[in-house]
Scaffold this active site. Structure first.
Site, PDB file in Angstrom:
ATOM      1  NE  ARG A 126      -0.270   0.436   4.970  1.00  0.00           N
ATOM      2  CZ  ARG A 126       0.642   1.295   5.406  1.00  0.00           C
ATOM      3  NH1 ARG A 126       0.966   2.342   4.658  1.00  0.00           N
ATOM      4  NH2 ARG A 126       1.242   1.124   6.570  1.00  0.00           N
ATOM      5  CB  CYS A 158       1.162   8.542   8.660  1.00  0.00           C
ATOM      6  SG  CYS A 158      -0.261   7.459   8.902  1.00  0.00           S
ATOM      7  N   GLY A 196      -7.084   0.666   2.676  1.00  0.00           N
ATOM      8  CA  GLY A 196      -8.170   1.615   2.884  1.00  0.00           C
ATOM      9  C   GLY A 196      -7.949   2.566   4.031  1.00  0.00           C
ATOM     10  CG  PHE A 226      -1.034   0.323  16.193  1.00  0.00           C
ATOM     11  CD1 PHE A 226      -0.406  -0.875  16.518  1.00  0.00           C
ATOM     12  CD2 PHE A 226      -2.236   0.631  16.813  1.00  0.00           C
ATOM     13  CE1 PHE A 226      -0.966  -1.743  17.447  1.00  0.00           C
ATOM     14  CE2 PHE A 226      -2.805  -0.218  17.746  1.00  0.00           C
ATOM     15  CZ  PHE A 226      -2.161  -1.412  18.059  1.00  0.00           C
ATOM     16  CG  HIS A 227      -4.077  -1.432  11.120  1.00  0.00           C
ATOM     17  ND1 HIS A 227      -4.701  -0.231  10.913  1.00  0.00           N
ATOM     18  CD2 HIS A 227      -3.438  -1.728   9.960  1.00  0.00           C
ATOM     19  CE1 HIS A 227      -4.457   0.186   9.682  1.00  0.00           C
ATOM     20  NE2 HIS A 227      -3.690  -0.708   9.082  1.00  0.00           N
ATOM     21  CB  ALA A 240      -7.195   2.522  10.311  1.00  0.00           C
TER      22      ALA A 240
END
EC number: 2.3.1.181
Length: 236
Positions: free
Chosen positions: A79, A178, A160, A85-86, A162
């Site tokens: 991507r 980011c 996508g 972080f998720h 978050a």
């Protein structure tokens, strides 16, 4: 008279990042060959750090060997965007849609993802906005509440957005989110004065905001478990 625009939506619950990545790859292939309509995955991940295709490892502030001690994993992806972080209590949408069919370019697509999260935040009295030049995602003042990282292959999207409902923000201390230094990360829980409903309700509101922004007229709800088992058959 405009024709109906249909999107299949799958509520997935908590899904391992690698499983979600493999699922997206299968759905991309199915969408390219017109076996499925536009599809939206709604899910959460266990604690996970991901790096984009630029491989900006310097923005990961701890050794990869320490991540396991924190209960987190690291994945390299194709991507756009930088490290992010998720984790639990973060709403994620992965659209597998044909930009050509809906007449959108990449920039307009990202703008609509931003507006999706901005609209959700506004439901709780939170004024969010797109980042300044060079700042991706959605912000509340100088605090980031939503991240965007997308991939577009032959006009078909994956990865996508978050949106932070109420994740453990300590995880963000181990990265430069980011790739943007000296900025804080926030959440809907931290920013709103309202009592939040269940996370499932907020995730459904995020889906509704997405559907509105992208002009879909009909939703088909699809079983997420069957998708993970490899069933991408069209249910229309």
């Amino acid at each position: 008279m405009k024709s109906a625009r249909i999107i299949e939506v799958c509520r997935m619950g908590i899904v391992n990042y690698l499983d979600a990545l493999k699922l997206q790859e299968r759905l991309i292939a199915a969408r390219k060959s017109h076996k499925i309509p536009d599809t939206l995955l709604s899910l959460q991940h266990p604690p996970t750090y991901t790096l984009g295709k630029r491989r900006t490892d310097h923005n990961l502030l701890v050794p990869e060997s320490d991540l396991g001690k924190m209960g987190a994993k690291l994945y390299y992806t194709q991507r756009g965007g930088d490290v992010t972080f998720h984790g639990p209590h973060q709403a994620i949408l992965y659209p597998i849609i044909s930009l050509r069919d809906i007449g959108l370019g990449a920039r307009k697509y990202v703008e609509k993802l931003e507006l999706t999260m901005i609209e959700l935040a506004s439901l709780y009295g939170v004024r969010a906005c797109p980042g300044k030049s060079g700042e991706t995602g959605v912000w509340v003042s100088d605090r980031k509440i939503g991240a965007i990282g997308v991939r577009i292959s032959n006009g078909i999207t994956s990865h996508g957005l978050a949106f932070n409902i109420n994740p453990d923000l300590n995880y963000f201390k181990h990265i430069v989110p980011c790739g943007i230094e000296d900025k804080d990360v926030t959440s809907l829980k931290r920013e709103t004065d309202m009592v939040l409903p269940t996370e499932e309700a907020i995730e459904d509101q995020l889906i509704s905001c997405f559907v509105t922004q992208f002009g879909y007229t009909s939703i088909i709800w699809k079983d997420g478990e069957s998708l993970l088992c490899g069933d991408e058959g069209d249910t229309r």
